[in-house]
Design an enzyme around this catalytic site. Structure first.
Site, PDB file in Angstrom:
ATOM      1  N   HIS A   1       4.236   3.766   4.281  1.00 15.09           N
ATOM      2  CA  HIS A   1       3.093   3.327   5.095  1.00 15.09           C
ATOM      3  C   HIS A   1       2.270   2.278   4.344  1.00 15.09           C
ATOM      4  O   HIS A   1       1.958   1.202   4.885  1.00 15.09           O
ATOM      5  CB  HIS A   1       2.232   4.554   5.433  1.00 15.09           C
ATOM      6  N   GLU A   2       1.940   2.596   3.103  1.00 20.25           N
ATOM      7  CA  GLU A   2       1.103   1.678   2.327  1.00 20.25           C
ATOM      8  C   GLU A   2       1.878   0.436   1.887  1.00 20.25           C
ATOM      9  O   GLU A   2       1.283  -0.638   1.729  1.00 20.25           O
ATOM     10  CB  GLU A   2       0.544   2.406   1.099  1.00 20.25           C
TER      11      GLU A   2
ATOM     12  N   HIS B   1       1.322  -2.049   4.603  1.00 23.89           N
ATOM     13  CA  HIS B   1       0.006  -2.698   4.512  1.00 23.89           C
ATOM     14  C   HIS B   1      -0.007  -3.764   3.411  1.00 23.89           C
ATOM     15  O   HIS B   1      -0.517  -4.872   3.616  1.00 23.89           O
ATOM     16  CB  HIS B   1      -1.071  -1.655   4.202  1.00 23.89           C
TER      17      HIS B   1
END
Length: 497
Positions: free
Chosen positions: A146-147, A150
């Site tokens: 997920h990160e 980003h």
């Protein structure tokens, strides 16, 4: 309820960490060295929270952001579309889950609880302690991916990444990236959306990839593990009906339940369901071998109205019912208490005497059991049949099975089980993170996704920025209340009931 031992262990661990941190910070001798050590390693400690941050992955993020500008633009633009759709879908899903939770609270039907799309997971309550490793590793992997989304999206939009980190809150692990806020505020709302949606987009992709691997696992393991030849026993619950000298053992290959073929775990469950719902299976045995019930006493009725004819409490005898060969036209039933293994070994199954042959000397005998009790022959060659008498779901929960049968003796039985279980957790947790982070809620990705979306779409309709922020505030308030209601009721359902 939450297990007391688990609660004590978690509380004691955090108290020890907090006490050690407090003593070192209050020590005049060690305070400076201790705080310097924490700062040099990017560690931060607070009650029930440990955080670690580093810049060692910044080069990796920068390399990923330079791979292919056009491909990355299309990739993160697809993520933007998915993120906006997921924001709307997550609200619908949470409303549906809230309705399901309320329905479960107001009914005693246990089936409704299994219909919930989203469930709160509490280790040691609705998550077996034996599977905690799967849960935490899959959750951490989902958070890292997920990160990563980003970070790469931010660098592609010329937003600096200050660092990447991981944390543990109470018992739940997670990850984060620290973005340079000034750069983030200077780019357009569409660019911001690509960055904010990248996390849930990568969680969705990870979920799909894990699901594909799960379905392809039999193909990938085909050279070393066979499938479709039966269900292999990997664990037998101690003290259960499946344990014993003539029961099932680890490594046994179950191929049949009565006449129902078992090619895998799904067939095992389907056969047990079929046998539990259908009438008791009968067996064709020679009429000459039947002993009338008076040899063991007169037949008598049980409390549920069924008949029994074995009064010696033998573990090897069972009461069988059949129609008298000389009185088949009257359909009068007779009962015989016979050694069960001798009666059913190598015999064909039947529903009536006609299944045994019209002119045959055999009759169809049926075990006379209580209403929900079944007699089941479990075939696991080359051993003799395991004979089970009881409620079929008890047999289902007495053993753990796998579809994968090793082709070579040195292969571990549990390896495919480990892979299958881990992939299932990745699918569930990565999908759940995509849903939850899409919710327009304070402190989640959904907050920034909603704000950027409103700035990109309402700027010509609502020209006053304060009014747009007010609209966003009320939408976030509603989304936060919806998520909080789901979490609160979900926790109550899991821990209080």
């Amino acid at each position: 309820m939450i297990p007391v031992s688990l609660l004590v262990f978690v509380m004691a661990g955090w108290c020890a960490v907090y006490l050690a941190d407090t003593l070192l910070r209050s020590s005049a001798l060690h305070r400076i060295n201790y705080e310097s050590w924490l700062a040099s390693r990017g560690l931060m400690l607070s009650p029930f929270h440990v955080r670690w941050q580093t810049t060692m992955f910044n080069r990796l993020f920068a390399y990923c952001a330079r791979i292919n500008a056009r491909a990355l633009y299309l990739w993160f633009s697809s993520g933007l579309v998915f993120g906006v759709a997921a924001m709307l879908g997550s609200v619908v899903l949470l409303v549906k889950t809230l309705q399901q939770t309320y329905a479960q609270m107001t009914t005693d039907n246990p089936r409704i609880g299994g219909q919930q799309t989203l469930q709160v997971v509490v280790p040691g309550v609705n998550l077996p302690t034996s599977q905690l490793a799967y849960f935490f590793i899959a959750l951490l992997l989902s958070g890292v991916i997920h990160e990563l989304g980003h970070a790469v999206a931010a660098l592609r939009e010329s937003v600096r990444v200050n660092g990447f980190g991981m944390f543990v809150f109470v018992v739940y692990p997670g990850a984060f990236v620290d973005l340079f806020t000034t750069h983030l505020n200077l780019i357009s709302p569409a660019q911001q959306l690509r960055i904010f949606c990248a996390g849930v987009w990568h969680n969705f992709v990870l979920c799909v990839a894990a699901l594909a691997l799960l379905f392809l696992l039999p193909v990938l393991l085909f050279p070393v593990y066979a499938t479709g030849v039966g269900a292999m026993v990997t664990e037998v619950v101690p003290g259960s009906a499946a344990e014993g000298p003539r029961g099932l053992s680890v490594g046994d290959l179950v191929t049949r339940l009565e006449d129902c073929p078992v090619r895998g775990v799904e067939d095992w469950a389907a056969c047990l369901f079929q046998l539990s719902r259908g009438p008791q299976t009968g067996y064709c045995v020679p009429a000459a071998g039947l002993q009338p019930s008076w040899a063991h006493g007169r037949p008598f009725k049980r409390l549920d109205g069924t008949m029994d004819c074995c009064s010696n409490n033998s573990l090897t005898d069972l009461c069988f019912s059949y129609i008298k060969p000389q009185g088949r036209n009257s359909r009068e039933r007779e009962f015989a208490c016979m050694p069960v293994r001798k009666m059913v070994t190598g015999t064909a199954t039947c529903r009536s005497d006609n299944d045994c042959g019209v002119n045959s000397a055999s009759v169809c005998v049926t075990p006379s059991l209580e209403n929900q009790t079944r007699f089941i022959r479990v075939a696991h060659p080359p051993s003799p049949h395991m004979l089970f008498v009881g409620f079929p779901p008890h047999l289902q929960y007495a053993v753990s099975l796998t579809n994968f049968v090793p082709r070579f003796g040195f292969l571990h039985l549990d390896l495919p089980v480990f892979m299958e279980t881990f992939l299932k957790y990745v699918v569930s947790l990565s999908g759940a993170l995509a849903v939850v982070n899409s919710v327009p809620c304070f402190a989640l990705d959904g907050q920034w996704m909603l704000n950027a979306l409103l700035e990109a779409t309402l700027v010509t309709v609502v020209t006053d920025r304060q009014k747009r922020e007010l609209i966003g505030f009320f939408l976030l308030l509603a989304g936060s209340a919806l998520l909080a209601a789901n979490v609160a009721l979900g926790l109550w359902m899991v821990t209080a009931r």
